[in-house]
Design a protein around this motif. Structure first.
Motif, PDB file in Angstrom:
ATOM      1  N   GLY A 174      49.432  40.309  47.734  1.00  0.00           N
ATOM      2  CA  GLY A 174      49.481  39.074  47.352  1.00  0.00           C
ATOM      3  C   GLY A 174      48.524  38.776  45.939  1.00  0.00           C
ATOM      4  N   LYS A 175      47.405  39.847  46.010  1.00  0.00           N
ATOM      5  CA  LYS A 175      46.574  39.728  44.953  1.00  0.00           C
ATOM      6  C   LYS A 175      46.387  40.461  44.029  1.00  0.00           C
ATOM      7  CE  LYS A 175      44.023  36.125  46.954  1.00  0.00           C
ATOM      8  NZ  LYS A 175      43.820  34.829  46.220  1.00  0.00           N
ATOM      9  N   ASN A 176      47.306  41.631  43.813  1.00  0.00           N
ATOM     10  CA  ASN A 176      47.261  42.380  42.961  1.00  0.00           C
ATOM     11  C   ASN A 176      48.570  42.771  42.287  1.00  0.00           C
ATOM     12  OD1 ASN A 176      44.714  44.221  42.837  1.00  0.00           O
ATOM     13  ND2 ASN A 176      44.920  43.342  45.004  1.00  0.00           N
ATOM     14  N   PHE A 177      49.619  41.825  41.986  1.00  0.00           N
ATOM     15  CA  PHE A 177      50.648  41.904  41.158  1.00  0.00           C
ATOM     16  C   PHE A 177      50.027  42.084  39.882  1.00  0.00           C
ATOM     17  CE2 PHE A 177      53.058  40.662  44.712  1.00  0.00           C
ATOM     18  CZ  PHE A 177      54.420  41.292  44.580  1.00  0.00           C
ATOM     19  N   ASP A 178      50.856  43.057  39.042  1.00  0.00           N
ATOM     20  CA  ASP A 178      50.372  43.281  37.630  1.00  0.00           C
ATOM     21  C   ASP A 178      50.499  41.901  36.913  1.00  0.00           C
ATOM     22  OD1 ASP A 178      50.181  45.946  38.139  1.00  0.00           O
ATOM     23  OD2 ASP A 178      51.865  46.504  37.058  1.00  0.00           O
ATOM     24  N   ARG A 179      49.743  41.641  35.906  1.00  0.00           N
ATOM     25  CA  ARG A 179      49.629  40.551  35.124  1.00  0.00           C
ATOM     26  C   ARG A 179      49.767  39.416  35.687  1.00  0.00           C
ATOM     27  NH1 ARG A 179      50.137  41.994  29.710  1.00  0.00           N
ATOM     28  NH2 ARG A 179      51.009  40.034  29.509  1.00  0.00           N
ATOM     29  N   SER A 180      49.201  39.092  37.014  1.00  0.00           N
ATOM     30  CA  SER A 180      49.289  38.011  37.745  1.00  0.00           C
ATOM     31  C   SER A 180      48.148  36.875  37.788  1.00  0.00           C
ATOM     32  CB  SER A 180      49.929  38.072  38.980  1.00  0.00           C
ATOM     33  OG  SER A 180      48.502  38.941  39.767  1.00  0.00           O
ATOM     34  N   GLY A 181      47.017  37.355  37.046  1.00  0.00           N
ATOM     35  CA  GLY A 181      45.853  36.814  36.713  1.00  0.00           C
ATOM     36  C   GLY A 181      45.385  36.977  35.426  1.00  0.00           C
ATOM     37  N   SER A 182      44.289  36.352  35.206  1.00  0.00           N
ATOM     38  CA  SER A 182      43.572  36.377  33.771  1.00  0.00           C
ATOM     39  C   SER A 182      42.194  36.337  33.826  1.00  0.00           C
ATOM     40  CB  SER A 182      44.151  35.310  32.863  1.00  0.00           C
ATOM     41  OG  SER A 182      43.929  33.936  33.440  1.00  0.00           O
TER      42      SER A 182
END
Length: 287
Positions: A174-182
């Motif tokens: 849940g913490k490592n989906f591509d392009r899910s954070g910035s």
């Protein structure tokens, strides 16, 4: 000094941010063509005597994550004291930090869109302060921790909530989906933003304040985190430590409120600036 990675007319570079412009410093010093190169030198002072390149408007450039390929992105969970109470599980304050790691591909830069993945609608925000390591160290004492900090940046540690529970003992999915954070919009060097001082962090969604706290309420302060993490891993220049998020994430609202396409998430940290991103759906793939 504020330092940013950027793309302009198909070329990547880095520079010094001055109000609404960025002064291109790419290759101004021999051997330094990226922010990673500069961080590995351990100090931004080498730029003070360097010749300066073109001055570009921030509106003209695409800002990229400040460190393109960090060796490690170490993320701390449940670090603000009132966050432990937010879980409503009656547990005592933790003795040691909660910890997980993220990949560089899970982050975009300031102004880019965060992707809500096709397999879930439960994309959530987590506004955080992130430490950028500037000096290699192992078994670092708390008293020397500040010496190993190059600067600070901002993180939206975007999380796909239902995927946190796919494994029995981890939250990695849940913490490592591509392009899910910035990450971004830039790094502020520690001489201009005291990492051991009190810093305020605020997260807004479509202008509504959702999170607001200060580092005075951290259970594990920055110096402790650096000392603790360096006990088991060598911290290296360009490594990033995301230091935890305050209460107020969408998952804790009643009912939970998830990010949706068109939303704007802003994370503001005193002394650093504001990281802003819109939300979009993951584009279909032919694969």
């Amino acid at each position: 000094m504020k330092l940013a990675n950027f793309e302009f007319e198909g070329q990547t570079g880095f520079g010094i941010v001055e109000e609404t412009t960025v002064v291109d410093m790419t290759d101004a010093v021999e051997g330094i063509s990226s922010l990673q190169d500069l961080v590995e030198r351990g100090s931004a002072a080498v730029l003070n005597s360097a010749g300066k390149g073109r001055r570009l408007s921030l509106d003209e450039v695409t800002l990229l994550p400040p460190i393109a390929r960090p060796e490690k992105i170490l993320c701390i969970g449940v670090n603000y004291g009132n966050r432990n109470a937010e879980y409503k599980d009656g547990s005592d304050l933790p003795k040691y930090p909660s910890l997980f790691m993220r990949s560089a591909s899970s982050f975009v830069g300031h102004g880019a869109a965060l992707e809500r993945p096709r397999v879930s609608e439960q994309l959530d925000y987590e506004g955080e302060i992130a430490i950028v390591i500037g000096k290699t160290g192992r078994h670092i004492s708390r008293e020397r921790a500040a010496d190993h900090i190059f600067g600070l940046t901002i993180c939206n540690e975007g999380t796909v909530r239902d995927w946190l529970y796919h494994g029995k003992f981890n939250v990695t999915q849940g913490k490592n989906f591509d392009r899910s954070g910035s990450l971004g919009p830039w790094i502020v060097t520690r001489d201009e933003c005291d990492p051991m001082g009190e810093l305020a962090v605020e997260t807004r969604v479509n202008g509504e304040v959702r999170q607001s706290d200060t580092t005075a309420n951290l259970m594990f302060p920055f110096d402790y985190l650096i000392s603790y993490l360096s006990t088991f891993t060598t911290l290296r220049p360009g490594d990033i430590i995301s230091t935890g998020t305050p209460i107020g994430a969408g998952v804790r609202m009643d009912p939970p409120v998830w990010l949706k396409p068109g939303d704007v998430v802003e994370v503001e940290v005193s002394g650093i600036g504001t990281l802003s991103n819109t939300i979009c759906d993951e584009e279909p793939s032919d694969a």
